[in-house]
Write a protein that holds these residues in place. Structure first.
Motif, PDB file in Angstrom:
ATOM      1  N   ARG A   1      -7.296   2.124   0.120  1.00 14.51           N
ATOM      2  CA  ARG A   1      -6.249   1.840   1.105  1.00 14.51           C
ATOM      3  C   ARG A   1      -4.908   2.463   0.723  1.00 14.51           C
ATOM      4  O   ARG A   1      -4.008   2.570   1.563  1.00 14.51           O
ATOM      5  CB  ARG A   1      -6.079   0.330   1.273  1.00 14.51           C
ATOM      6  CG  ARG A   1      -5.494  -0.372   0.059  1.00 14.51           C
ATOM      7  CD  ARG A   1      -5.487  -1.880   0.242  1.00 14.51           C
ATOM      8  NE  ARG A   1      -4.878  -2.556  -0.899  1.00 14.51           N
ATOM      9  CZ  ARG A   1      -3.602  -2.859  -0.986  1.00 14.51           C
ATOM     10  NH1 ARG A   1      -2.779  -2.544   0.007  1.00 14.51           N
ATOM     11  NH2 ARG A   1      -3.124  -3.469  -2.054  1.00 14.51           N
ATOM     12  N   GLN A   2      -4.773   2.891  -0.545  1.00 13.50           N
ATOM     13  CA  GLN A   2      -3.530   3.483  -1.015  1.00 13.50           C
ATOM     14  C   GLN A   2      -3.564   5.004  -1.021  1.00 13.50           C
ATOM     15  O   GLN A   2      -2.561   5.656  -1.328  1.00 13.50           O
ATOM     16  CB  GLN A   2      -3.218   2.955  -2.423  1.00 13.50           C
ATOM     17  CG  GLN A   2      -2.981   1.446  -2.451  1.00 13.50           C
ATOM     18  CD  GLN A   2      -3.086   0.872  -3.853  1.00 13.50           C
ATOM     19  OE1 GLN A   2      -3.952   1.247  -4.641  1.00 13.50           O
ATOM     20  NE2 GLN A   2      -2.204  -0.063  -4.170  1.00 13.50           N
TER      21      GLN A   2
ATOM     22  N   PRO B   1       0.807  -1.225   0.000  1.00 13.49           N
ATOM     23  CA  PRO B   1       0.000   0.000   0.000  1.00 13.49           C
ATOM     24  C   PRO B   1       0.838   1.272   0.000  1.00 13.49           C
ATOM     25  O   PRO B   1       0.322   2.356  -0.273  1.00 13.49           O
ATOM     26  CB  PRO B   1      -0.838  -0.119   1.273  1.00 13.49           C
ATOM     27  CG  PRO B   1      -0.055  -1.017   2.162  1.00 13.49           C
ATOM     28  CD  PRO B   1       0.636  -1.987   1.246  1.00 13.49           C
TER      29      PRO B   1
END
Length: 290
Positions: free
Chosen positions: A150-151, A121
């Motif tokens: 999530r990144q 990530p």
């Protein structure tokens, strides 16, 4: 030209006879498993009042970007190319310069990598990636972020470390439209938008929704969060054609975006649908001519 001139800041083309698209797999994506040529897009774009488009890479191989540049050469409607190069390569600056020397090289306006497919990530924060992103900035190009929620924190940190580089978030970071949730995506989106060198594309939302649930009432919370975060001066319209055809046609996607931004002033709508793309990608004025 209903609603004023439009630049479609995000679409794709591919020819399966030239190169497979490994990401197209499974029954849900089966309608995309055919060739989509620029002529098919151009007809629909012109009918919809589009005066310029930006084609975006789909596979992380060095051969695709020269092909897209050659496609753009001599086609005034195709105003820009967001291509790919290996950001981790030590000679990334030379690779970018070489792309600029190719036929159509003056249409290269940005670089993108399928960060969404990276398991790490924090891939964007690797030293070799940051070095590559700095080379993109030095070349006067923008960088397209195709990431999952999530990144987003790493994307914000990368943008903070490289204030000289314009980061353009594709598809609003793929919010969880299908679940109806807003957080933590909305919070992370605001952190990214707090940085002045960032922008985002109002694109790709119809395929993030649950099948058949892409109407304005389903997407308005996400478009509204993006408008609140980035403002109408840093939001760009993109069709995401032909991926959008899994749920909606080209004109439907454009009409949807207009409905989601209907509360804006005429000047603000012109910014979203035209001016912001010109600024973010440094498009040449003549390139948008029909």
């Amino acid at each position: 030209m209903t609603g004023g001139p439009v630049i479609d800041a995000h679409h794709h083309v591919w020819d399966l006879a030239v190169r497979p698209q490994p990401w197209i797999g499974g029954a849900a994506l089966a309608p995309l498993a055919r060739t989509f040529r620029y002529g098919e897009l151009a007809r629909q774009a012109r009918e919809s009042g589009v005066v310029g488009t930006v084609v975006v890479q789909t596979v992380c191989v060095p051969e695709e970007t020269p092909e897209l540049l050659a496609l753009a050469s001599g086609r005034p409607l195709l105003a820009g190319v967001v291509g790919w190069t290996d950001l981790t390569a030590p000679d990334v600056a030379d690779a970018l310069a070489a792309l600029r020397e190719l036929p159509g090289g003056e249409r290269l306006v940005g670089i993108r990598h399928q960060v969404q497919e990276e398991a790490d990530p924090r891939w964007l924060l690797r030293p070799e990636v940051l070095r590559g992103l700095a080379a993109v900035a030095d070349s006067g190009l923008a960088y397209d972020l195709v990431v999952r929620p999530r990144q987003l924190p790493a994307a914000a940190e990368a943008a903070a470390r490289l204030p000289e580089l314009t980061f353009v978030l594709d598809h609003l970071g793929k919010p969880p439209v299908a679940t109806g949730a807003l957080g933590p995506w909305a919070d992370d989106l605001r952190r990214l938008a707090a940085l002045p060198n960032t922008a985002a594309k109002l694109s790709g939302l119809v395929t993030e929704a649950a099948p058949g649930r892409w109407r304005p009432e389903h997407l308005a919370p996400y478009a509204g969060a993006a408008l609140d975060a980035f403002g109408p001066r840093r939001l760009l319209f993109g069709s995401d054609w032909p991926v959008c055809t899994l749920e909606a046609g080209y004109r439907e996607v454009l009409d949807l975006a207009r409905e989601l931004t209907a509360a804006l002033s005429p000047a603000e709508r012109r910014a979203v649908f035209h001016d912001n793309a010109v600024r973010a990608y440094r498009l040449r004025p003549a390139a948008g001519a029909v």
